[in-house]
Design a protein around this motif. Structure first.
Motif, PDB file in Angstrom:
ATOM      1  N   VAL A 245       0.862  -1.173   0.000  1.00 37.28           N
ATOM      2  CA  VAL A 245       0.000   0.000   0.000  1.00 37.28           C
ATOM      3  C   VAL A 245       0.904   1.230   0.000  1.00 37.28           C
ATOM      4  CG1 VAL A 245      -1.784   1.287   1.225  1.00 37.28           C
ATOM      5  CG2 VAL A 245      -1.796  -1.218   1.265  1.00 37.28           C
ATOM      6  N   PRO A 246       0.775   2.118  -0.979  1.00 38.55           N
ATOM      7  CA  PRO A 246       1.659   3.285  -1.053  1.00 38.55           C
ATOM      8  C   PRO A 246       1.717   4.062   0.254  1.00 38.55           C
ATOM      9  CG  PRO A 246       0.342   3.117  -3.046  1.00 38.55           C
ATOM     10  CD  PRO A 246      -0.171   2.072  -2.101  1.00 38.55           C
ATOM     11  N   TYR A 247       2.940   4.439   0.642  1.00 29.71           N
ATOM     12  CA  TYR A 247       3.248   5.235   1.839  1.00 29.71           C
ATOM     13  C   TYR A 247       3.133   4.447   3.138  1.00 29.71           C
ATOM     14  CZ  TYR A 247       2.637   9.002  -1.546  1.00 29.71           C
ATOM     15  OH  TYR A 247       2.720   9.793  -2.658  1.00 29.71           O
ATOM     16  N   MET A 248       2.475   3.303   3.148  1.00 29.00           N
ATOM     17  CA  MET A 248       2.370   2.538   4.388  1.00 29.00           C
ATOM     18  C   MET A 248       3.733   2.007   4.806  1.00 29.00           C
ATOM     19  SD  MET A 248      -0.019  -0.755   5.380  1.00 29.00           S
ATOM     20  CE  MET A 248      -1.537   0.193   5.307  1.00 29.00           C
ATOM     21  N   GLY A 249       4.516   1.524   3.833  1.00 32.82           N
ATOM     22  CA  GLY A 249       5.844   1.028   4.155  1.00 32.82           C
ATOM     23  C   GLY A 249       6.733   2.111   4.733  1.00 32.82           C
ATOM     24  N   PHE A 250       6.632   3.311   4.174  1.00 33.86           N
ATOM     25  CA  PHE A 250       7.428   4.433   4.673  1.00 33.86           C
ATOM     26  C   PHE A 250       7.049   4.769   6.107  1.00 33.86           C
ATOM     27  CE2 PHE A 250       7.651   9.030   5.389  1.00 33.86           C
ATOM     28  CZ  PHE A 250       9.011   9.250   5.212  1.00 33.86           C
ATOM     29  N   VAL A 251       5.762   4.860   6.388  1.00 36.10           N
ATOM     30  CA  VAL A 251       5.300   5.237   7.726  1.00 36.10           C
ATOM     31  C   VAL A 251       5.686   4.177   8.755  1.00 36.10           C
ATOM     32  CG1 VAL A 251       3.261   5.699   9.137  1.00 36.10           C
ATOM     33  CG2 VAL A 251       3.427   6.646   6.824  1.00 36.10           C
ATOM     34  N   ILE A 252       5.390   2.909   8.442  1.00 39.22           N
ATOM     35  CA  ILE A 252       5.704   1.829   9.385  1.00 39.22           C
ATOM     36  C   ILE A 252       7.211   1.699   9.561  1.00 39.22           C
ATOM     37  CG2 ILE A 252       5.617  -0.669   9.713  1.00 39.22           C
ATOM     38  CD1 ILE A 252       2.884  -0.661   8.402  1.00 39.22           C
ATOM     39  N   GLY A 253       7.948   1.756   8.461  1.00 33.24           N
ATOM     40  CA  GLY A 253       9.388   1.555   8.525  1.00 33.24           C
ATOM     41  C   GLY A 253      10.101   2.645   9.307  1.00 33.24           C
ATOM     42  N   ILE A 254       9.814   3.895   8.994  1.00 33.97           N
ATOM     43  CA  ILE A 254      10.522   4.984   9.673  1.00 33.97           C
ATOM     44  C   ILE A 254      10.126   5.053  11.145  1.00 33.97           C
ATOM     45  CG2 ILE A 254       8.865   6.832   9.178  1.00 33.97           C
ATOM     46  CD1 ILE A 254      11.266   8.657   8.636  1.00 33.97           C
ATOM     47  N   GLY A 255       8.877   4.741  11.468  1.00 37.42           N
ATOM     48  CA  GLY A 255       8.467   4.727  12.868  1.00 37.42           C
ATOM     49  C   GLY A 255       9.198   3.648  13.652  1.00 37.42           C
ATOM     50  N   MET A 280      13.920   8.761   3.447  1.00 38.35           N
ATOM     51  CA  MET A 280      13.651   9.844   2.512  1.00 38.35           C
ATOM     52  C   MET A 280      14.212   9.504   1.127  1.00 38.35           C
ATOM     53  SD  MET A 280      11.837  11.980   4.139  1.00 38.35           S
ATOM     54  CE  MET A 280      11.838  13.326   2.966  1.00 38.35           C
ATOM     55  N   VAL A 281      15.418   8.923   1.101  1.00 41.56           N
ATOM     56  CA  VAL A 281      16.002   8.506  -0.179  1.00 41.56           C
ATOM     57  C   VAL A 281      15.162   7.401  -0.808  1.00 41.56           C
ATOM     58  CG1 VAL A 281      17.995   7.357  -1.230  1.00 41.56           C
ATOM     59  CG2 VAL A 281      18.348   9.214   0.400  1.00 41.56           C
ATOM     60  N   GLY A 282      14.743   6.427   0.001  1.00 41.36           N
ATOM     61  CA  GLY A 282      13.904   5.353  -0.522  1.00 41.36           C
ATOM     62  C   GLY A 282      12.597   5.867  -1.086  1.00 41.36           C
ATOM     63  N   GLN A 283      11.965   6.812  -0.382  1.00 41.23           N
ATOM     64  CA  GLN A 283      10.707   7.379  -0.851  1.00 41.23           C
ATOM     65  C   GLN A 283      10.907   8.158  -2.149  1.00 41.23           C
ATOM     66  OE1 GLN A 283       8.036   6.501   0.678  1.00 41.23           O
ATOM     67  NE2 GLN A 283       6.572   7.643  -0.569  1.00 41.23           N
ATOM     68  N   ALA A 284      12.029   8.910  -2.233  1.00 41.95           N
ATOM     69  CA  ALA A 284      12.313   9.666  -3.460  1.00 41.95           C
ATOM     70  C   ALA A 284      12.561   8.729  -4.629  1.00 41.95           C
ATOM     71  CB  ALA A 284      13.512  10.583  -3.233  1.00 41.95           C
ATOM     72  N   LEU A 285      13.309   7.639  -4.405  1.00 45.84           N
ATOM     73  CA  LEU A 285      13.570   6.675  -5.474  1.00 45.84           C
ATOM     74  C   LEU A 285      12.281   5.982  -5.918  1.00 45.84           C
ATOM     75  CD1 LEU A 285      16.898   5.008  -4.264  1.00 45.84           C
ATOM     76  CD2 LEU A 285      16.590   6.574  -6.190  1.00 45.84           C
ATOM     77  N   GLU A 286      11.396   5.707  -4.959  1.00 50.28           N
ATOM     78  CA  GLU A 286      10.123   5.078  -5.324  1.00 50.28           C
ATOM     79  C   GLU A 286       9.310   5.981  -6.238  1.00 50.28           C
ATOM     80  OE1 GLU A 286       6.030   3.346  -3.260  1.00 50.28           O
ATOM     81  OE2 GLU A 286       7.483   4.476  -2.074  1.00 50.28           O
TER      82      GLU A 286
END
Length: 357
Positions: A245-255, A280-286
């Motif tokens: 699910v978009p952005y869910m990985g970023f939120v869960i991972g960084i938290g 932030m780099v991972g999100q930008a690359l995605e």
């Protein structure tokens, strides 16, 4: 005749749903094999175009897939086991921090009542459970061997998946041609068009999004491990899986990474900034590289549709329902889109009645 045809289609759908409901407990290996065949069919088609026979193309794909899985098991499983044991060790410390630092701060900040949390009981329960899980392998084996029939069924499913996937992949084009030959002649073009749209949605999501998840998992895990985070591999892989699910990985991972970094580095500024930089780099690359390259501008499933489909499938049919959730959601989404177009062109929407003859 038209009414009879509709009833036949409706009856077929009802029978299919009943078939899945009654046999969902044994469908898992066949659905996994079908998913593998669907994923690898384009690769085998390219090998065929390069001059290789269909059978040898399938053998080549299976050999490479087996080597990759074997390497991952030999390398990743021991590392993940160590990090899971480390997580077990850190869990009581995290509960202590929540009980003595985070919750008192929240209580004073928001004016909460005394004792609104019950961390003593939670910590005791978790600590008792941790003492029993000293050996993950022995726990898994004890559960698997608790029943000889369960063990036999588990091993049978494990063997069935590659066997069924091999035959499905080898005969994929033949099966698709036979299915097309059975379609009603006057509806063939419409059905093939709908199937093509479903394939486009599934291709965008299954092939594209799964590759994005894999790439993000590697990026997050490698970055966190480079910083020195003890649970970097585990958190990175979880963040990659949550990226379904978009952005869910970023939120869960960084938290999770910030909490783990807080316990490991004691609030040291530079490692914490490094954790933030990795995500932030991972999100930008995605957004700028992975999604445009691997998914492109094809229409995928909406994130809300993905969440609802997975939860509904799991609730109705267990793990089999989870495997069926996304293909069924893709078909429903395509059908809903066409029903929407028909509605916009209908008299009900336009309010223009046909003249009486």
């Amino acid at each position: 005749m038209a009414d009879t045809r509709r009833w036949v289609w409706l009856g077929g759908i009802v029978l299919l749903c009943g078939f899945v409901f009654l046999l969902h407990s044994i469908l898992t290996p066949f659905l996994v094999a079908l998913l593998l065949a669907y994923l690898f069919d384009p690769v085998v088609d390219r090998l065929e175009k390069a001059g290789m026979s269909r059978t040898w193309g399938v053998v080549t794909v299976f050999a490479l897939f087996t080597l990759i899985i074997t390497a991952l098991v030999l390398i990743l499983v021991p590392m993940l086991a160590k990090q899971l044991f480390r997580l077990y060790e850190l869990a009581p410390q995290m509960l202590d921090w929540l009980q003595h630092t985070a919750m008192p701060w929240a209580q004073s900040k928001f004016g909460l009542a005394d004792g609104f949390w019950k961390f003593d009981k939670v910590k005791a329960a978790i600590s008792e459970h941790m003492d029993k899980t000293t050996d993950i392998v022995s726990v898994v084996l004890s559960q698997a061997t608790a029943s000889s029939l369960a063990l036999i069924g588990w091993l049978t499913n494990l063997v069935l998946i590659p066997v069924v996937a091999f035959y499905l992949l080898r005969d994929w084009d033949i099966m698709m041609a036979k299915i097309r030959s059975l379609l009603p002649r006057d509806r063939e073009e419409r059905i093939v068009s709908l199937a093509g749209e479903c394939h486009e949605v599934l291709g965008a999501f299954v092939r594209g999004q799964l590759l994005v998840m894999l790439a993000l998992g590697v990026i997050y895990a490698a970055g966190l491990m480079a910083i020195g985070l003890e649970l970097g591999l585990l958190i990175g892989l979880i963040a990659g899986l949550a990226a379904i699910v978009p952005y869910m990985g970023f939120v869960i991972g960084i938290g999770a990474a910030l909490v783990a970094g807080l316990f490991q580095f004691g609030g040291d500024l530079y490692p914490m900034l490094g954790i933030v930089a990795v995500f932030m780099v991972g999100q930008a690359l995605e957004g700028m590289v992975l999604t445009p390259l691997l998914v492109g501008d094809r229409i995928g499933l909406h994130p809300v549709a993905v969440i609802f489909a997975i939860l509904a499938g799991g609730e109705l049919f267990g793990f089999t329902g989870i495997l069926l959730a996304l293909p069924v959601a893709a078909v429903i989404m395509v059908l809903v889109r066409h029903v929407h177009d028909l509605y916009k062109d209908s008299d009900v929407y336009t309010g223009i009645d046909e003249p009486d003859l």
